[in-house]
Design a protein around this motif. Sequence first.
Motif, short mmCIF file in Angstrom:
data_model
loop_
_atom_site.label_atom_id
_atom_site.label_comp_id
_atom_site.label_asym_id
_atom_site.label_seq_id
_atom_site.Cartn_x
_atom_site.Cartn_y
_atom_site.Cartn_z
N TYR A 78 0.61 -1.05 0.16
CA TYR A 78 0.02 -0.03 -0.16
C TYR A 78 0.84 1.27 0.01
O TYR A 78 0.46 2.20 -0.47
N ALA A 79 2.00 1.23 0.40
CA ALA A 79 3.07 2.37 0.45
C ALA A 79 3.90 2.45 -0.81
O ALA A 79 4.87 3.26 -0.85
N ALA A 80 3.85 1.43 -1.73
CA ALA A 80 4.66 1.40 -2.83
C ALA A 80 4.22 2.71 -3.75
O ALA A 80 3.26 3.04 -3.83
N ASP A 81 5.52 3.15 -4.35
CA ASP A 81 5.29 4.02 -5.55
C ASP A 81 4.97 3.30 -6.82
O ASP A 81 4.60 4.09 -7.67
N PHE A 101 -4.33 -13.25 -3.93
CA PHE A 101 -3.89 -12.28 -3.12
C PHE A 101 -4.29 -10.89 -3.61
O PHE A 101 -4.62 -10.35 -2.82
N LEU A 102 -4.67 -10.88 -4.97
CA LEU A 102 -5.44 -9.50 -5.32
C LEU A 102 -6.62 -9.42 -4.58
O LEU A 102 -7.04 -8.35 -4.47
N ASP A 103 -7.42 -10.65 -4.36
CA ASP A 103 -8.86 -10.64 -3.81
C ASP A 103 -8.67 -10.04 -2.52
O ASP A 103 -9.67 -9.72 -1.93
N VAL A 104 -7.63 -10.26 -1.80
CA VAL A 104 -7.39 -9.84 -0.41
C VAL A 104 -7.26 -8.41 -0.24
O VAL A 104 -6.95 -7.81 1.01
N LEU A 105 -6.70 -7.83 -1.32
CA LEU A 105 -6.32 -6.30 -0.94
C LEU A 105 -7.49 -5.32 -0.78
O LEU A 105 -8.73 -5.82 -1.38
N GLY A 112 -4.80 4.26 -9.35
CA GLY A 112 -3.80 5.14 -9.56
C GLY A 112 -2.21 4.74 -9.51
O GLY A 112 -1.36 5.56 -9.85
N VAL A 113 -1.74 3.73 -9.00
CA VAL A 113 -0.66 3.14 -8.77
C VAL A 113 0.07 2.63 -10.08
O VAL A 113 -0.63 1.66 -10.58
N PRO A 114 1.24 2.87 -10.46
CA PRO A 114 1.84 2.42 -11.44
C PRO A 114 2.17 0.96 -11.58
O PRO A 114 2.83 0.67 -10.44
N VAL A 115 1.64 0.10 -12.21
CA VAL A 115 1.92 -1.12 -12.32
C VAL A 115 2.52 -1.68 -13.62
O VAL A 115 2.09 -1.25 -14.71
N LEU A 116 3.42 -2.63 -13.59
CA LEU A 116 4.24 -3.37 -14.80
C LEU A 116 3.71 -4.72 -14.50
O LEU A 116 4.01 -5.48 -13.62
N LEU A 138 -6.26 -5.57 -13.60
CA LEU A 138 -5.66 -4.70 -12.99
C LEU A 138 -6.30 -3.18 -13.40
O LEU A 138 -6.44 -2.37 -12.44
N THR A 139 -7.01 -3.28 -14.85
CA THR A 139 -7.61 -2.00 -14.92
C THR A 139 -8.99 -1.77 -14.30
O THR A 139 -9.39 -0.87 -13.96
N TYR A 140 -9.74 -2.85 -13.90
CA TYR A 140 -10.73 -2.87 -13.05
C TYR A 140 -10.43 -2.34 -11.65
O TYR A 140 -11.12 -1.59 -10.82
N LEU A 141 -9.25 -2.75 -11.28
CA LEU A 141 -8.76 -2.26 -9.71
C LEU A 141 -8.23 -0.75 -10.03
O LEU A 141 -7.83 -0.22 -9.04
N ARG A 142 -8.33 -0.16 -10.99
CA ARG A 142 -7.97 1.26 -11.44
C ARG A 142 -6.39 1.49 -11.34
O ARG A 142 -5.89 2.71 -11.08
N ALA A 143 -5.52 0.55 -11.37
CA ALA A 143 -4.23 0.70 -11.44
C ALA A 143 -3.73 1.48 -12.67
O ALA A 143 -4.34 1.23 -13.44
#
Length: 208
Positions: A78-81, A101-105, A112-116, A138-143
Amino acid sequence: MTGSQRRVVVVSAGLSEPSSTRLLADRLAAATVADLHARGVAASAETVELRPLAHAVVDAMLTGFATGELADVLDRLYAADAIVISTPLFTTTYSGLLKSFLDVLDRDALSGVPVLLGATGGTARHSLALEYSLRPLLTYLRADVVPTSVFAATDDWAAGEGDDGGGLAGRIARAGRELAERVAARGPAAVHDPFASVADFEDLLPGG
């Protein structure tokens, strides 16, 4: 280097040890950090292996609460850039461990977090699986998912390190550069508070 240090958290969903999934994750993270350093931005990367957390992830799904090491991992995420996700592909989709794992977030954690995105598989026939399975999630999660995702088939690892174009080394460099650009363009991440939207108990009482 200038500014506060940016943190890249790498999530590796490999199920074997060692794994090509972890190798890809490390190379994507290294490319990102190197590009940030070249821009004069201080940065570091840390890797989270999901395999040892599998039981804790299932427990969190059943109880609704993460505890122990998993809770610590979530706090760091949660603190990641920026976040790098690397997963093996099974039957043309990402691993069930990664999905769990993504389900428990927290539902807003990646907004808005940049994701690769990266993935490994046996043959290049699965190379589009990232685009039609993991990217939509990940788009659904708005990353903020960077345009280049990296798929590494078994044959890609034997292709050599000298490539700087369309091969594996070139794709890793391009994806790392895109993630670094997103990180450098935004300020340091604000710490995500999963309880920010929870009403104060006193406010729920009559007359509160």
